[in-house]
Design a protein around this motif. Structure first.
Motif, PDB file in Angstrom:
ATOM      1  N   ASP A 125       8.708  27.472  20.546  1.00 12.26           N
ATOM      2  CA  ASP A 125       7.597  27.398  21.490  1.00 12.26           C
ATOM      3  C   ASP A 125       7.799  28.439  22.592  1.00 12.26           C
ATOM      4  O   ASP A 125       8.873  28.542  23.183  1.00 12.26           O
ATOM      5  CB  ASP A 125       7.527  26.004  22.110  1.00 12.26           C
ATOM      6  N   LYS A 126       6.756  29.211  22.883  1.00 12.97           N
ATOM      7  CA  LYS A 126       6.882  30.297  23.852  1.00 12.97           C
ATOM      8  C   LYS A 126       7.038  29.788  25.282  1.00 12.97           C
ATOM      9  O   LYS A 126       7.608  30.484  26.122  1.00 12.97           O
ATOM     10  CB  LYS A 126       5.676  31.237  23.767  1.00 12.97           C
ATOM     11  N   ASP A 127       6.545  28.596  25.572  1.00 15.14           N
ATOM     12  CA  ASP A 127       6.620  28.073  26.934  1.00 15.14           C
ATOM     13  C   ASP A 127       7.919  27.321  27.201  1.00 15.14           C
ATOM     14  O   ASP A 127       8.612  27.593  28.178  1.00 15.14           O
ATOM     15  CB  ASP A 127       5.428  27.159  27.214  1.00 15.14           C
ATOM     16  N   SER A 128       8.259  26.377  26.346  1.00 14.90           N
ATOM     17  CA  SER A 128       9.439  25.534  26.587  1.00 14.90           C
ATOM     18  C   SER A 128      10.734  26.141  26.069  1.00 14.90           C
ATOM     19  O   SER A 128      11.818  25.803  26.547  1.00 14.90           O
ATOM     20  CB  SER A 128       9.236  24.155  25.944  1.00 14.90           C
ATOM     21  N   GLY A 129      10.635  27.026  25.056  1.00 17.43           N
ATOM     22  CA  GLY A 129      11.837  27.566  24.444  1.00 17.43           C
ATOM     23  C   GLY A 129      12.451  26.636  23.415  1.00 17.43           C
ATOM     24  O   GLY A 129      13.491  26.950  22.825  1.00 17.43           O
ATOM     25  N   ASN A 130      11.813  25.491  23.157  1.00 21.12           N
ATOM     26  CA  ASN A 130      12.337  24.535  22.180  1.00 21.12           C
ATOM     27  C   ASN A 130      11.793  24.841  20.785  1.00 21.12           C
ATOM     28  O   ASN A 130      10.661  25.291  20.633  1.00 21.12           O
ATOM     29  CB  ASN A 130      11.967  23.103  22.572  1.00 21.12           C
ATOM     30  N   PRO A 131      12.580  24.554  19.756  1.00 16.87           N
ATOM     31  CA  PRO A 131      12.154  24.873  18.386  1.00 16.87           C
ATOM     32  C   PRO A 131      11.180  23.846  17.811  1.00 16.87           C
ATOM     33  O   PRO A 131      11.272  22.651  18.093  1.00 16.87           O
ATOM     34  CB  PRO A 131      13.469  24.869  17.604  1.00 16.87           C
ATOM     35  N   TYR A 132      10.248  24.347  16.995  1.00 11.48           N
ATOM     36  CA  TYR A 132       9.363  23.502  16.203  1.00 11.48           C
ATOM     37  C   TYR A 132       9.960  23.238  14.818  1.00 11.48           C
ATOM     38  O   TYR A 132       9.848  22.139  14.281  1.00 11.48           O
ATOM     39  CB  TYR A 132       8.012  24.183  15.989  1.00 11.48           C
ATOM     40  N   ARG A 133      10.562  24.282  14.247  1.00  5.38           N
ATOM     41  CA  ARG A 133      10.991  24.192  12.859  1.00  5.38           C
ATOM     42  C   ARG A 133      12.115  25.193  12.608  1.00  5.38           C
ATOM     43  O   ARG A 133      12.180  26.242  13.222  1.00  5.38           O
ATOM     44  CB  ARG A 133       9.801  24.502  11.945  1.00  5.38           C
ATOM     45  N   SER A 138      19.046  28.631  19.663  1.00 10.15           N
ATOM     46  CA  SER A 138      20.000  28.585  20.772  1.00 10.15           C
ATOM     47  C   SER A 138      20.165  29.953  21.417  1.00 10.15           C
ATOM     48  O   SER A 138      20.298  30.080  22.641  1.00 10.15           O
ATOM     49  CB  SER A 138      21.367  28.089  20.275  1.00 10.15           C
ATOM     50  N   PHE A 139      20.197  30.989  20.576  1.00 14.44           N
ATOM     51  CA  PHE A 139      20.342  32.361  21.047  1.00 14.44           C
ATOM     52  C   PHE A 139      19.265  32.707  22.061  1.00 14.44           C
ATOM     53  O   PHE A 139      19.535  33.163  23.181  1.00 14.44           O
ATOM     54  CB  PHE A 139      20.277  33.283  19.828  1.00 14.44           C
ATOM     55  N   TYR A 140      18.013  32.438  21.716  1.00 11.93           N
ATOM     56  CA  TYR A 140      16.895  32.819  22.565  1.00 11.93           C
ATOM     57  C   TYR A 140      16.714  31.856  23.741  1.00 11.93           C
ATOM     58  O   TYR A 140      16.279  32.260  24.817  1.00 11.93           O
ATOM     59  CB  TYR A 140      15.629  32.930  21.717  1.00 11.93           C
ATOM     60  N   TYR A 141      17.053  30.605  23.541  1.00 14.40           N
ATOM     61  CA  TYR A 141      17.006  29.637  24.633  1.00 14.40           C
ATOM     62  C   TYR A 141      17.974  30.039  25.740  1.00 14.40           C
ATOM     63  O   TYR A 141      17.643  30.011  26.926  1.00 14.40           O
ATOM     64  CB  TYR A 141      17.350  28.245  24.103  1.00 14.40           C
ATOM     65  N   THR A 178      16.979  19.649  22.246  1.00 16.76           N
ATOM     66  CA  THR A 178      17.946  20.061  21.228  1.00 16.76           C
ATOM     67  C   THR A 178      17.485  21.344  20.543  1.00 16.76           C
ATOM     68  O   THR A 178      16.316  21.492  20.198  1.00 16.76           O
ATOM     69  CB  THR A 178      18.138  18.957  20.180  1.00 16.76           C
ATOM     70  N   GLN A 179      18.426  22.267  20.356  1.00 20.03           N
ATOM     71  CA  GLN A 179      18.139  23.548  19.724  1.00 20.03           C
ATOM     72  C   GLN A 179      18.712  23.574  18.306  1.00 20.03           C
ATOM     73  O   GLN A 179      19.647  22.845  17.990  1.00 20.03           O
ATOM     74  CB  GLN A 179      18.779  24.683  20.532  1.00 20.03           C
ATOM     75  N   ASP A 180      18.122  24.446  17.464  1.00 20.09           N
ATOM     76  CA  ASP A 180      18.792  24.736  16.198  1.00 20.09           C
ATOM     77  C   ASP A 180      19.715  25.922  16.430  1.00 20.09           C
ATOM     78  O   ASP A 180      19.752  26.502  17.516  1.00 20.09           O
ATOM     79  CB  ASP A 180      17.783  24.993  15.071  1.00 20.09           C
TER      80      ASP A 180
END
Length: 256
Positions: free
Chosen positions: A86-94, A144-147, A138-140
């Motif tokens: 997600d571009k706003d939160s930085g959290n992964p969808y998939r 994690s790199f981009y977060y 939680t990141q995958d």
């Protein structure tokens, strides 16, 4: 050669930046050379594309790792990791994980439901699926790199301070902890680059000599590029160096 496989995975994690909407964007691409001394063992690449998930703008990140030359003859690695963020939160969808490591294969896809703190993992190889409970944000392994590149205040850490995130990998959530070591100018193929130095805490024993056996050098500019990664293993050491890049959102600062 299993050490090489782990190293290819670790490369996709490291890169940091203070909060900056222009830290990265579609078209960004990195390539890393993994080597034992003067011997090339393999390469890893990361690429960012645009995507739309559930009518929301997202980043589609693609990571690949593969062995080359004699390393490929003795132990073939072809790994593909993907993450939709997600571009706003930085959290992964998939996330997508398709790997072939010396005949050991996995073909998985994970679907995050961040509001309910759950992830559905579909295992296409074994034809089953499981749902896991996860902490907030939680990141995958790839996201994690981009977060962390956009984590606020990462460049203001004091020596010895750490940052911790939750990361889902291999059907479980782990605490990923990074310790800030200091700043250092290092010589690269591009010239002398000012870097921030981090040490992720890793499990000691079978592969790594000790918890702080892994060292990461990150460019001290608005890109926060992973410039070099070095791991002291139970036997010998392995390095990865930034080999090529394009599509950066900010100037790459080189001292000389």
């Amino acid at each position: 050669m299993k050490k090489l496989v782990l190293f290819l995975i670790l490369i996709s994690i490291f890169g940091f930046d203070s909060r900056n909407d222009d830290a990265f964007g579609p078209g960004e691409w990195f390539k890393f050379r993994i080597h034992y001394g003067f011997v090339n063992a393999g390469y890893a690449t990361l690429e960012v594309q645009d995507a739309v998930i559930d009518n929301k703008k997202a980043f589609h990140v693609i990571g690949k790792g593969y062995t080359t030359g004699m390393s490929r003859f003795f132990f073939k690695v072809d790994d593909l990791y993907e993450s939709y963020i997600d571009k706003d939160s930085g959290n992964p969808y998939r996330f997508v994980r398709k790997i072939d490591e010396g005949g050991y294969t996995k073909n998985q896809e994970g679907f995050f439901n961040q509001p309910s703190n759950k992830i559905l993992v579909k295992d296409y190889k074994n034809k089953n699926e499981k749902t896991f409970v996860i902490p907030n944000n939680t990141q995958d392994i790839l996201s994690s790199f981009y977060y962390l590149r956009n984590h606020p205040g990462i460049d203001k850490l004091k020596i010895g301070e750490s940052i911790v995130i939750d990361m889902f990998f291999d059907d479980e959530t782990t605490k990923f902890k990074l310790k800030y070591v200091g700043r250092e100018d290092i010589t690269t193929k591009f010239g002398i680059v000012s870097t921030m130095v981090f040490r992720p805490l890793v499990q000691s024993g079978r592969i790594f000599k000790e918890q702080e056996s892994l060292t990461v050098w990150i460019s001290d500019d608005d890109n926060r590029l992973p410039i070099r990664i070095k791991a002291s293993l139970a036997v010998g050491s392995i390095k990865a160096d930034l080999e090529a890049f394009k599509g950066l959102s900010n100037p790459f600062k080189i001292k000389m």
